[in-house]
Design a protein around this motif. Structure first.
Motif, mmCIF file in Angstrom:
data_model
loop_
_atom_site.group_PDB
_atom_site.id
_atom_site.type_symbol
_atom_site.label_atom_id
_atom_site.label_comp_id
_atom_site.label_asym_id
_atom_site.label_seq_id
_atom_site.Cartn_x
_atom_site.Cartn_y
_atom_site.Cartn_z
ATOM 1 N N LEU A 111 65.151 28.593 57.461
ATOM 2 C CA LEU A 111 65.094 27.752 56.263
ATOM 3 C C LEU A 111 64.074 26.630 56.413
ATOM 4 O O LEU A 111 63.367 26.291 55.460
ATOM 5 C CB LEU A 111 66.481 27.171 55.975
ATOM 6 N N LYS A 114 60.728 28.122 55.827
ATOM 7 C CA LYS A 114 60.562 28.526 54.435
ATOM 8 C C LYS A 114 60.319 27.322 53.529
ATOM 9 O O LYS A 114 59.527 27.390 52.584
ATOM 10 C CB LYS A 114 61.805 29.297 53.974
ATOM 11 N N TYR A 115 61.009 26.217 53.811
ATOM 12 C CA TYR A 115 60.903 25.035 52.945
ATOM 13 C C TYR A 115 60.112 23.908 53.600
ATOM 14 O O TYR A 115 60.262 22.747 53.216
ATOM 15 C CB TYR A 115 62.298 24.530 52.597
ATOM 16 N N SER A 116 59.263 24.242 54.568
ATOM 17 C CA SER A 116 58.547 23.202 55.322
ATOM 18 C C SER A 116 57.668 22.323 54.435
ATOM 19 O O SER A 116 57.495 21.140 54.712
ATOM 20 C CB SER A 116 57.705 23.854 56.413
ATOM 21 N N THR A 117 57.119 22.886 53.359
ATOM 22 C CA THR A 117 56.241 22.105 52.482
ATOM 23 C C THR A 117 56.912 21.702 51.168
ATOM 24 O O THR A 117 56.306 21.009 50.362
ATOM 25 C CB THR A 117 54.967 22.913 52.152
ATOM 26 N N LYS A 118 58.121 22.151 50.958
ATOM 27 C CA LYS A 118 58.834 21.830 49.708
ATOM 28 C C LYS A 118 60.318 21.639 50.017
ATOM 29 O O LYS A 118 61.191 22.203 49.361
ATOM 30 C CB LYS A 118 58.628 22.931 48.677
ATOM 31 N N GLY A 119 60.576 20.818 51.029
ATOM 32 C CA GLY A 119 61.936 20.658 51.530
ATOM 33 C C GLY A 119 62.917 20.130 50.516
ATOM 34 O O GLY A 119 64.105 20.467 50.552
ATOM 35 N N THR A 120 62.456 19.271 49.589
ATOM 36 C CA THR A 120 63.398 18.690 48.628
ATOM 37 C C THR A 120 63.991 19.735 47.689
ATOM 38 O O THR A 120 65.036 19.500 47.099
ATOM 39 C CB THR A 120 62.710 17.591 47.795
ATOM 40 N N LEU A 121 63.341 20.881 47.551
ATOM 41 C CA LEU A 121 63.863 21.913 46.649
ATOM 42 C C LEU A 121 65.161 22.529 47.163
ATOM 43 O O LEU A 121 65.932 23.084 46.383
ATOM 44 C CB LEU A 121 62.818 23.013 46.449
ATOM 45 N N VAL A 122 65.383 22.441 48.478
ATOM 46 C CA VAL A 122 66.610 23.011 49.030
ATOM 47 C C VAL A 122 67.817 22.142 48.667
ATOM 48 O O VAL A 122 68.957 22.623 48.646
ATOM 49 C CB VAL A 122 66.494 23.167 50.561
ATOM 50 N N LEU A 157 63.675 19.165 58.468
ATOM 51 C CA LEU A 157 62.787 19.032 57.319
ATOM 52 C C LEU A 157 62.234 17.612 57.166
ATOM 53 O O LEU A 157 61.479 17.338 56.234
ATOM 54 C CB LEU A 157 63.523 19.435 56.041
#
Length: 474
Positions: A111, A114-122, A157
């Protein structure tokens, strides 16, 4: 001396959670000498619940808490909270094994990548999952399960402990407070009020989406600020050990290894056990004994599948219990407040006093009075179902008298009972969650209180609209 050190020295230091609880227990014990003792007679209603007869309140002999009872209130609270305490320990044991065999690190690494550049979306996604669970089955006690899972991901993150804890607690708060079918607030409230079960679901869907949306946007804004400048975090110093643990080379190496066949089988087994628990709670009304058993099977089963040495497995289970001990102790200590009020027979007296005030309010203010009354009462009686069987036999006829719909009263009860479960220090599982997450109550309140006020304002608007459209059927 730098500015941060100066600020630290001048800032008031909030006492330990146990000190806060002890002070509250002492204050309530003193109030037993002031508040008259009284009770409502309990009668079974059509749904089989033992509820208060609203016309039966009467004074009984004053029985203030003695010094001996004050001293024994906490041990008694531990006995009464035995199952929540047991569940906390069993959860810790199971997840210690899952962590040990590398399943959680692998999932977190996936995870995080996957969310390294858009962490807030998680954040909104995870909040929605937690909110949906509590919206349907009303089990906020499960926050003690989720926080240890979410914490490594949020640290990886670039967020902080507050973000991790808030993702769980705020998601749970949104779902529990604006629930669709929560059996402990919606179902009991509607049944005691004589309303069709789960009526007006369409309106609660709207309140759920808006409440979740407000919480998600608030937390995402905070998380972006912390990610951009980590030193702004109130837990920056406390998170140093977590950053070293979850972002260090050792953790990354463990997480970076691909799972072998046995680990994948253990992961599937653990997921199946969790799903079985949710299905059992929904379809078969499983409670904490069954939940504890599931977590025990999950931990032991996962360890055996990967062929963990039996001695190592036992040591890991014990270590997991040890890691959760602080949270378990907080749950037991918080129950002592209810013990004191019950022994002194003042719970019904407090409810009767609040009901008397509500009766005298103007019609347009009464629904807000109900919201405020339940919000305040939740400090002393955090149990949603416990308050419901005492309050709704009084609120339902009160609504008829002042011209409110009973459905609006149920909605006011939901909001009043829910949001403060994640604010008042007398709520055991909430304080346990903070302890597990390593966030002090003072720092949590600094983060949560503005959101709490936003939710209170949105709740007020929803209640006003509900009354204007005569949300029913009655």
């Amino acid at each position: 001396m730098n500015t941060n050190e100066t600020r630290t020295k001048k800032t008031f230091r909030m006492p330990n959670a146990f000190v806060i609880l002890l002070l509250v227990i002492a204050a309530v014990s003193l109030l037993t000498y002031v508040i008259p003792a009284g009770i409502y007679n309990q009668t079974p209603n059509a749904g089989g619940y033992m509820v208060a007869d609203p016309d039966s309140y009467h004074l009984v002999e004053q029985s203030p808490v003695t010094f001996r009872q004050f001293l024994t209130a906490i041990p008694t609270g531990f006995v009464e909270a035995a199952w929540p305490i047991a569940m906390t320990l069993f959860v810790g044991a199971a997840f210690a094994v899952v962590q040990k065999i590398g399943l959680i690190p692998a999932a977190i690494e996936h995870l995080a990548h996957k969310y390294s550049t858009k962490g807030t979306l998680v954040i909104p996604f995870m909040m929605f999952v937690f909110a949906m669970i509590d919206s349907f089955i009303g089990t906020p006690e499960l926050v003690v399960i989720y926080i240890p899972i979410v914490m490594p991901l949020m640290i990886r993150l670039g967020f902080d402990s507050v973000t991790a804890v808030a993702t769980v607690l705020c998601g749970s708060a949104a779902g529990f407070s604006a629930a669709l079918t929560n059996p402990f607030t919606v179902a009991i409230g509607q049944q005691i009020s004589g309303l069709p079960l789960y009526s007006a679901t369409w309106y609660r869907i709207i309140t759920f989406v808006v409440t979740w949306g407000i919480g998600a946007l608030y937390l995402m804004r905070y998380a972006k600020k912390i990610q951009a400048n980590p030193s702004l975090s109130n837990t920056w110093k406390e998170d140093e050990a977590k950053r070293e643990k979850y972002c260090g080379a050792g953790y990354s190496a463990q997480a970076g290894r691909k799972l072998d066949g046995r680990q994948k089988a253990a992961a599937g087994f653990s997921a199946a056990m969790f799903l079985l628990m949710l299905v059992g709670m929904i379809l078969f009304k499983w409670d904490m004994p069954e939940m504890c058993a599931i977590f025990l099977v999950m931990g032991v089963g996962a360890g055996l599948i990967v062929r963990m040495n039996v001695d190592e497995l036992c040591d890991t289970l014990v270590q997991g219990c040890s890691d959760m001990m602080l949270g378990a102790l907080v749950i037991g200590a918080s129950r002592a407040i209810s013990v004191v009020m019950t022994e002194a027979n003042i719970i019904h007296s407090v409810v009767h006093a609040l009901a008397s005030v509500l009766t005298d309010l103007p019609k347009v203010i009464t629904v807000l009075g109900i919201l405020l009354a339940v919000t305040l009462l939740n400090f002393l009686i955090p149990s949603g179902s416990g308050k419901a069987v005492v309050l709704f036999p009084i609120l339902a006829p009160l609504a008829d008298i002042v011209g409110l719909t009973r459905q609006t009263c149920v909605l006011a009860y939901q909001f009043g009972d829910g949001f403060t479960n994640y604010l008042w220090p007398t709520v055991g599982y909430f304080m346990a969650g903070l302890s597990i997450g390593g966030v002090s109550w003072q720092k949590w309140t600094r983060f949560y209180f503005p959101l709490f006020l936003m939710w209170l304002c949105s709740s007020t608007a929803f209640l006003m609209i509900a009354q204007l459209i005569h949300l029913g059927p009655f």
